[in-house]
Design an enzyme around this catalytic site. Sequence first.
Site, PDB file in Angstrom:
ATOM      1  N   THR A 120      25.108  16.606  28.724  1.00  0.00           N
ATOM      2  CA  THR A 120      24.769  15.520  27.796  1.00  0.00           C
ATOM      3  C   THR A 120      25.433  15.715  26.435  1.00  0.00           C
ATOM      4  OG1 THR A 120      22.914  14.623  26.522  1.00  0.00           O
ATOM      5  CG2 THR A 120      22.657  16.859  27.281  1.00  0.00           C
ATOM      6  N   ASP A 121      25.633  14.605  25.730  1.00  0.00           N
ATOM      7  CA  ASP A 121      26.168  14.700  24.361  1.00  0.00           C
ATOM      8  C   ASP A 121      25.155  15.323  23.400  1.00  0.00           C
ATOM      9  OD1 ASP A 121      24.382  12.550  24.253  1.00  0.00           O
ATOM     10  OD2 ASP A 121      25.800  11.139  23.389  1.00  0.00           O
ATOM     11  N   GLU A 122      23.890  15.411  23.834  1.00  0.00           N
ATOM     12  CA  GLU A 122      22.862  15.938  22.928  1.00  0.00           C
ATOM     13  C   GLU A 122      23.041  17.411  22.616  1.00  0.00           C
ATOM     14  OE1 GLU A 122      18.843  14.997  23.754  1.00  0.00           O
ATOM     15  OE2 GLU A 122      19.294  12.958  24.351  1.00  0.00           O
ATOM     16  N   TYR A 147      14.731  19.989  25.364  1.00  0.00           N
ATOM     17  CA  TYR A 147      15.605  19.451  26.424  1.00  0.00           C
ATOM     18  C   TYR A 147      17.070  19.783  26.138  1.00  0.00           C
ATOM     19  CZ  TYR A 147      18.725  16.057  28.584  1.00  0.00           C
ATOM     20  OH  TYR A 147      19.790  15.475  29.237  1.00  0.00           O
ATOM     21  N   LYS A 151      19.890  22.252  28.049  1.00  0.00           N
ATOM     22  CA  LYS A 151      21.174  21.736  28.582  1.00  0.00           C
ATOM     23  C   LYS A 151      22.331  22.526  27.950  1.00  0.00           C
ATOM     24  CE  LYS A 151      21.827  18.784  31.038  1.00  0.00           C
ATOM     25  NZ  LYS A 151      21.882  18.738  32.531  1.00  0.00           N
TER      26      LYS A 151
HETATM   27  P1  NAD Z   1      16.314  11.877  36.075  1.00  0.00           P
HETATM   28  O1  NAD Z   1      15.173  12.527  35.378  1.00  0.00           O
HETATM   29  O2  NAD Z   1      16.270  10.429  36.362  1.00  0.00           O
HETATM   30  O3  NAD Z   1      16.565  12.619  37.474  1.00  0.00           O
HETATM   31  C1  NAD Z   1      16.499  14.011  37.609  1.00  0.00           C
HETATM   32  C2  NAD Z   1      16.431  14.336  39.099  1.00  0.00           C
HETATM   33  O4  NAD Z   1      16.419  15.775  39.242  1.00  0.00           O
HETATM   34  C3  NAD Z   1      15.165  13.813  39.790  1.00  0.00           C
HETATM   35  O5  NAD Z   1      15.475  13.255  41.041  1.00  0.00           O
HETATM   36  C4  NAD Z   1      14.311  15.069  39.961  1.00  0.00           C
HETATM   37  O6  NAD Z   1      13.446  15.012  41.087  1.00  0.00           O
HETATM   38  C5  NAD Z   1      15.388  16.124  40.139  1.00  0.00           C
HETATM   39  N1  NAD Z   1      14.913  17.465  39.798  1.00  0.00           N
HETATM   40  C6  NAD Z   1      14.201  17.838  38.696  1.00  0.00           C
HETATM   41  N2  NAD Z   1      13.920  19.157  38.771  1.00  0.00           N
HETATM   42  C7  NAD Z   1      14.487  19.630  39.912  1.00  0.00           C
HETATM   43  C8  NAD Z   1      14.558  20.904  40.522  1.00  0.00           C
HETATM   44  N3  NAD Z   1      13.981  21.993  39.967  1.00  0.00           N
HETATM   45  N4  NAD Z   1      15.222  21.029  41.696  1.00  0.00           N
HETATM   46  C9  NAD Z   1      15.800  19.943  42.271  1.00  0.00           C
HETATM   47  N5  NAD Z   1      15.757  18.703  41.751  1.00  0.00           N
HETATM   48  C10 NAD Z   1      15.115  18.553  40.581  1.00  0.00           C
HETATM   49  O7  NAD Z   1      17.605  12.265  35.219  1.00  0.00           O
HETATM   50  P2  NAD Z   1      18.947  11.446  34.958  1.00  0.00           P
HETATM   51  O8  NAD Z   1      18.758  10.586  33.781  1.00  0.00           O
HETATM   52  O9  NAD Z   1      19.423  10.893  36.236  1.00  0.00           O
HETATM   53  O10 NAD Z   1      19.910  12.649  34.501  1.00  0.00           O
HETATM   54  C11 NAD Z   1      20.695  13.340  35.465  1.00  0.00           C
HETATM   55  C12 NAD Z   1      21.564  14.353  34.759  1.00  0.00           C
HETATM   56  O11 NAD Z   1      22.415  13.697  33.821  1.00  0.00           O
HETATM   57  C13 NAD Z   1      20.789  15.391  33.952  1.00  0.00           C
HETATM   58  O12 NAD Z   1      21.441  16.631  34.090  1.00  0.00           O
HETATM   59  C14 NAD Z   1      20.874  14.894  32.511  1.00  0.00           C
HETATM   60  O13 NAD Z   1      20.791  15.968  31.608  1.00  0.00           O
HETATM   61  C15 NAD Z   1      22.256  14.281  32.530  1.00  0.00           C
HETATM   62  N6  NAD Z   1      22.500  13.188  31.558  1.00  0.00           N
HETATM   63  C16 NAD Z   1      21.661  12.112  31.513  1.00  0.00           C
HETATM   64  C17 NAD Z   1      21.963  11.066  30.651  1.00  0.00           C
HETATM   65  C18 NAD Z   1      21.090   9.819  30.583  1.00  0.00           C
HETATM   66  O14 NAD Z   1      21.312   8.965  29.735  1.00  0.00           O
HETATM   67  N7  NAD Z   1      20.099   9.664  31.465  1.00  0.00           N
HETATM   68  C19 NAD Z   1      23.093  11.133  29.829  1.00  0.00           C
HETATM   69  C20 NAD Z   1      23.918  12.262  29.893  1.00  0.00           C
HETATM   70  C21 NAD Z   1      23.611  13.273  30.775  1.00  0.00           C
HETATM   71  O1  DAU Z   2      22.461  11.069  25.029  1.00  0.00           O
HETATM   72  C1  DAU Z   2      22.210  11.412  26.362  1.00  0.00           C
HETATM   73  C2  DAU Z   2      20.719  11.532  26.586  1.00  0.00           C
HETATM   74  O2  DAU Z   2      20.199  10.220  26.554  1.00  0.00           O
HETATM   75  C3  DAU Z   2      20.377  12.220  27.899  1.00  0.00           C
HETATM   76  O3  DAU Z   2      20.805  13.557  27.840  1.00  0.00           O
HETATM   77  C4  DAU Z   2      18.872  12.169  28.169  1.00  0.00           C
HETATM   78  O4  DAU Z   2      18.598  12.705  29.465  1.00  0.00           O
HETATM   79  C5  DAU Z   2      18.423  10.727  28.122  1.00  0.00           C
HETATM   80  O5  DAU Z   2      17.015  10.652  28.302  1.00  0.00           O
HETATM   81  C6  DAU Z   2      18.816  10.111  26.786  1.00  0.00           C
HETATM   82  O6  DAU Z   2      18.094  10.738  25.703  1.00  0.00           O
HETATM   83  P1  DAU Z   2      17.445   9.858  24.519  1.00  0.00           P
HETATM   84  O7  DAU Z   2      16.342  10.657  23.929  1.00  0.00           O
HETATM   85  O8  DAU Z   2      18.490   9.309  23.648  1.00  0.00           O
HETATM   86  O9  DAU Z   2      16.876   8.625  25.429  1.00  0.00           O
HETATM   87  P2  DAU Z   2      15.506   7.796  25.421  1.00  0.00           P
HETATM   88  O10 DAU Z   2      15.685   6.729  26.457  1.00  0.00           O
HETATM   89  O11 DAU Z   2      14.310   8.649  25.505  1.00  0.00           O
HETATM   90  O12 DAU Z   2      15.523   7.116  23.977  1.00  0.00           O
HETATM   91  C7  DAU Z   2      16.634   6.379  23.500  1.00  0.00           C
HETATM   92  C8  DAU Z   2      16.370   6.041  22.034  1.00  0.00           C
HETATM   93  O13 DAU Z   2      15.301   5.096  21.965  1.00  0.00           O
HETATM   94  C9  DAU Z   2      15.929   7.229  21.202  1.00  0.00           C
HETATM   95  O14 DAU Z   2      16.459   7.071  19.896  1.00  0.00           O
HETATM   96  C10 DAU Z   2      14.410   7.117  21.173  1.00  0.00           C
HETATM   97  C11 DAU Z   2      14.187   5.618  21.198  1.00  0.00           C
HETATM   98  N1  DAU Z   2      12.961   5.124  21.867  1.00  0.00           N
HETATM   99  C12 DAU Z   2      12.644   5.607  23.096  1.00  0.00           C
HETATM  100  C13 DAU Z   2      11.552   5.107  23.785  1.00  0.00           C
HETATM  101  C14 DAU Z   2      11.165   5.640  25.150  1.00  0.00           C
HETATM  102  C15 DAU Z   2      12.214   4.113  21.259  1.00  0.00           C
HETATM  103  O15 DAU Z   2      12.513   3.666  20.141  1.00  0.00           O
HETATM  104  N2  DAU Z   2      11.138   3.610  21.945  1.00  0.00           N
HETATM  105  C16 DAU Z   2      10.770   4.065  23.177  1.00  0.00           C
HETATM  106  O16 DAU Z   2       9.776   3.545  23.753  1.00  0.00           O
END
Ligand code: NAD
Ligand code: DAU
Length: 331
Positions: A120-122, A147, A151
């Site tokens: 992630t960019d975080e 989190y 990562k």
């Molecule tokens: P998500 O929470 O929707 O899915 C995570 C999946 O991992 C689920 O299916 C869960 O059951 C599985 N999991 C959790 N713990 C586990 C374990 N111990 N063993 C096996 N499986 C397990 O997450 P996502 O949003 O799909 O993110 C996927 C990946 O992408 C993560 O590594 C996250 O850090 C990265 N990422 C997410 C975003 C975003 O915006 N969602 C952006 C950049 C990177």
């Molecule tokens: O940047 C990549 C990341 O993006 C991933 O690594 C994470 O897995 C993914 O969850 C996401 O993280 P954020 O914390 O940015 O996403 P989230 O959807 O939780 O929130 C997006 C933005 O919206 C953040 O600034 C918080 C805000 N927010 C979130 C929720 C749930 C609100 O204002 N209201 C809300 O109800």
Amino acid sequence: MRLLVTGGAGFIGSNFVHQTVRERPDTQVTVLDALTYAGDRASLDPVAEAIRLVHGDVADRELVDGLVGEADAVVHFAAESHNDNSLNDPSPFVRTNVEGTFSLLEAVRRHDVRYHHISTDEVYGDLELDDPAKFTPQTPYNPSSPYSATKAASDLLVRAWVRSFGVRATISNCSNNYGPFQHVEKFIPRQITNIIDGVRPKLYGTGANVRDWIHVSDHNDAVWTILERGRIGETYLIGADGEQSNKDVVALICELMGQGPDAYDLVSDRPGHDLRYAIDASKLRDELGWRPRFTTFRDGLVDTIEWYRANEAWWRPRKAATEARYAQLGR
Ligand code: NAD
Ligand code: DAU
């Protein structure tokens, strides 16, 4: 190719599996997923006949060693992924994100299997709202939440395993994804499903925080590009120049769903809330020729809203429990 996909029942992983089955039918996909609260077998229903789903934990070293030994490549999506949850209880984040990655790295080292690490960019922390800078592969790591710290730790393990043991790995750090099959705890699906339920969207703090949105299909295209053509040991940043303030995103969702532009509530802020993320993806574009297909956020959002309207049976079972968790946090 025999591909092991961890976390394939989650949001990005399930979209990756769908896309792979559709566009690369010669790939044999095995999904390893613990089916936590965030994973759902139903997300893989459309491709159930075409893949193998193993219900298990990435931190289970014996299980992982056996599955990696049968694979040509691994794409590691599995993680605890939600910042708000990590502030409440960091322990599953350390176990899954750090120990789980360690267990995969040991297995790919032993079996000499190609490994792609999804991050992630975080890991880079945040940028000021008025700063024109973007994250680049040279930006120092500076994670803010449990989190993002886990990562970052997992990325550093990958880098060490490349350098010390010659593991054939690449890393990608992507910005915020949106699209179908995203858990209703996340920002965009939470607001869409709130409006469907007649509840006003909830904006943390003042809503000024900025995220750099990318459609999940564009992220997954980039992952395939890196898997096939990325240079071993390199880190690629993935983003689609989609910077938007949270307030603007909510206003657009309200407009597209027939609500007034300010029909939302401001709620208490997330502790340590990162201000702004922005990705410079020029390395991925210039070296590997990747380009995003969903060029407008508005079009992608229209499709996403439509998906949540049409797939209430998928998200409904998790909505009440998710909102109950938020109610405890006052958000
Ligand atoms: P998500 O929470 O929707 O899915 C995570 C999946 O991992 C689920 O299916 C869960 O059951 C599985 N999991 C959790 N713990 C586990 C374990 N111990 N063993 C096996 N499986 C397990 O997450 P996502 O949003 O799909 O993110 C996927 C990946 O992408 C993560 O590594 C996250 O850090 C990265 N990422 C997410 C975003 C975003 O915006 N969602 C952006 C950049 C990177
Ligand atoms: O940047 C990549 C990341 O993006 C991933 O690594 C994470 O897995 C993914 O969850 C996401 O993280 P954020 O914390 O940015 O996403 P989230 O959807 O939780 O929130 C997006 C933005 O919206 C953040 O600034 C918080 C805000 N927010 C979130 C929720 C749930 C609100 O204002 N209201 C809300 O109800």
